[in-house]
Design a protein around this motif. Sequence first.
Motif, mmCIF file in Angstrom:
data_model
loop_
_atom_site.group_PDB
_atom_site.id
_atom_site.type_symbol
_atom_site.label_atom_id
_atom_site.label_comp_id
_atom_site.label_asym_id
_atom_site.label_seq_id
_atom_site.Cartn_x
_atom_site.Cartn_y
_atom_site.Cartn_z
ATOM 1 N N ILE A 117 0.698 -1.253 0.008
ATOM 2 C CA ILE A 117 0.042 -0.221 -0.027
ATOM 3 C C ILE A 117 0.925 1.138 0.031
ATOM 4 C CG2 ILE A 117 -1.710 1.311 1.214
ATOM 5 C CD1 ILE A 117 -3.108 -1.282 2.384
ATOM 6 N N LYS A 118 1.714 1.382 1.036
ATOM 7 C CA LYS A 118 2.947 2.459 1.193
ATOM 8 C C LYS A 118 3.406 2.710 -0.258
ATOM 9 C CE LYS A 118 3.235 2.340 6.039
ATOM 10 N NZ LYS A 118 4.240 2.087 7.281
ATOM 11 N N ASP A 119 4.046 1.501 -1.050
ATOM 12 C CA ASP A 119 4.938 1.701 -2.291
ATOM 13 C C ASP A 119 4.003 2.474 -3.253
ATOM 14 O OD1 ASP A 119 7.213 0.941 -0.887
ATOM 15 O OD2 ASP A 119 7.057 -1.153 -1.909
ATOM 16 N N ALA A 120 2.463 1.899 -3.180
ATOM 17 C CA ALA A 120 1.887 2.335 -4.314
ATOM 18 C C ALA A 120 1.573 3.632 -4.334
ATOM 19 C CB ALA A 120 0.498 1.556 -4.537
ATOM 20 N N LEU A 121 1.364 4.159 -3.072
ATOM 21 C CA LEU A 121 1.009 5.529 -2.746
ATOM 22 C C LEU A 121 2.173 6.531 -3.183
ATOM 23 C CD1 LEU A 121 -0.701 5.286 0.619
ATOM 24 C CD2 LEU A 121 -1.749 5.868 -1.465
ATOM 25 N N ASN A 122 3.328 6.116 -3.089
ATOM 26 C CA ASN A 122 4.638 6.668 -3.647
ATOM 27 C C ASN A 122 4.783 6.534 -5.161
ATOM 28 O OD1 ASN A 122 5.745 7.996 -1.248
ATOM 29 N ND2 ASN A 122 5.838 6.193 -0.684
ATOM 30 N N ASN A 123 4.517 5.258 -5.408
ATOM 31 C CA ASN A 123 4.966 4.969 -7.110
ATOM 32 C C ASN A 123 3.857 4.118 -7.679
ATOM 33 O OD1 ASN A 123 5.628 4.438 -9.786
ATOM 34 N ND2 ASN A 123 7.806 4.259 -9.095
ATOM 35 N N THR A 170 4.460 -12.521 -1.714
ATOM 36 C CA THR A 170 4.379 -11.696 -2.869
ATOM 37 C C THR A 170 2.749 -11.284 -3.103
ATOM 38 O OG1 THR A 170 4.581 -13.670 -4.192
ATOM 39 C CG2 THR A 170 6.414 -12.538 -3.596
ATOM 40 N N GLU A 171 1.813 -12.309 -2.774
ATOM 41 C CA GLU A 171 0.382 -12.118 -2.934
ATOM 42 C C GLU A 171 0.027 -11.161 -2.310
ATOM 43 O OE1 GLU A 171 -1.291 -13.661 -5.577
ATOM 44 O OE2 GLU A 171 0.626 -14.562 -6.225
ATOM 45 N N SER A 172 0.295 -10.981 -0.930
ATOM 46 C CA SER A 172 0.057 -9.934 0.048
ATOM 47 C C SER A 172 0.517 -8.585 -0.559
ATOM 48 C CB SER A 172 0.404 -10.358 1.517
ATOM 49 O OG SER A 172 0.192 -11.501 2.032
ATOM 50 N N TYR A 173 1.743 -8.786 -1.068
ATOM 51 C CA TYR A 173 2.369 -7.374 -1.568
ATOM 52 C C TYR A 173 1.544 -6.954 -2.680
ATOM 53 C CZ TYR A 173 5.611 -3.765 -3.285
ATOM 54 O OH TYR A 173 5.872 -2.842 -3.822
ATOM 55 N N LYS A 174 1.322 -7.699 -3.490
ATOM 56 C CA LYS A 174 0.525 -7.335 -4.998
ATOM 57 C C LYS A 174 -0.893 -6.723 -4.512
ATOM 58 C CE LYS A 174 1.555 -11.106 -7.099
ATOM 59 N NZ LYS A 174 1.718 -12.107 -8.286
ATOM 60 N N SER A 233 -2.274 -2.959 -5.144
ATOM 61 C CA SER A 233 -3.760 -2.740 -5.711
ATOM 62 C C SER A 233 -4.527 -1.916 -4.940
ATOM 63 C CB SER A 233 -4.365 -3.861 -5.953
ATOM 64 O OG SER A 233 -3.679 -4.727 -6.911
ATOM 65 N N TYR A 234 -4.537 -2.072 -3.420
ATOM 66 C CA TYR A 234 -5.407 -1.188 -2.879
ATOM 67 C C TYR A 234 -4.805 0.236 -2.771
ATOM 68 C CZ TYR A 234 -7.601 -5.289 -0.633
ATOM 69 O OH TYR A 234 -8.120 -6.422 -0.321
ATOM 70 N N GLY A 235 -3.301 0.042 -2.805
ATOM 71 C CA GLY A 235 -2.613 1.595 -2.670
ATOM 72 C C GLY A 235 -2.773 2.372 -3.960
ATOM 73 N N VAL A 236 -2.938 1.754 -5.107
ATOM 74 C CA VAL A 236 -2.986 2.519 -6.380
ATOM 75 C C VAL A 236 -4.916 2.839 -6.348
ATOM 76 C CG1 VAL A 236 -3.570 2.171 -8.828
ATOM 77 C CG2 VAL A 236 -1.622 0.950 -7.830
ATOM 78 N N ALA A 237 -5.628 2.095 -5.749
ATOM 79 C CA ALA A 237 -6.968 2.592 -5.941
ATOM 80 C C ALA A 237 -7.059 3.687 -4.881
ATOM 81 C CB ALA A 237 -7.943 1.311 -5.264
ATOM 82 N N LYS A 238 -6.449 3.617 -3.737
ATOM 83 C CA LYS A 238 -6.445 4.977 -2.773
ATOM 84 C C LYS A 238 -5.759 6.273 -3.302
ATOM 85 C CE LYS A 238 -5.056 5.944 1.948
ATOM 86 N NZ LYS A 238 -4.545 5.292 3.449
#
Length: 206
Positions: free
Chosen positions: A90-96, A182-186, A190-195
């Motif tokens: 989640i945190k990674d997706a919010l940044n990139n 890795t499934e948890s990370y992916k 996805s949640y982070g991208v949506a957020k």
Amino acid sequence: MFGFNRNKEVDDTTITTGSTQATDPTDTRTTVQEDDFIDTTDPNGETSEADETTMKPMPTSQTRTVIYSMGMPIDGVYIYMEKDWEEEGIKDALNNPDISYMTQKVDIIRQGLVRRFDMTRLKYNKMIRDSEAQIDNLNQFGLGGTMNALTAHIDTCKEHIQKLDELERRFQQDAAELRSMTESYKRGFSYGVAKRAMQTLNTNIE
């Protein structure tokens, strides 16, 4: 998270997965980090550019409590596997939010586990050699009767090496309980991208 059988004496240990946060002053349990068990640096002294810059770990203030045993090197492997990878995604997706970033990070997570298998196995082999050297020294002084603890320690190390071998085989076979990292990370990514998309939308509306 994982259904591994660990036939060891257990006690409660607080595992700090990131930066320190305030804890209950009446809680006397030991704070343990992965670095206490295993050196995660490259044995060749090399660090990939992705590890240093692109994929620099995200800090987290989360503290998790799990059941541990004797504080042996294998614990560092379990700490890594049981990390909250969904939160990191989640945190990674919010940044990139770039999908290529996620793919690269998934590879790094898998490589990180393989590296910990190798380093932990090397650590155990060194511990065995050191114990065997002490036993030889005791025998030279006619103190063979005092080496039962060293012999038991060697047996424990060999047992843990066998467990590492089993975990690595299951990892290579893409077993579900190991793939969950890795499934948890992916999923978190996805949640982070949506957020992030919702945050952008709300900003534009305002």
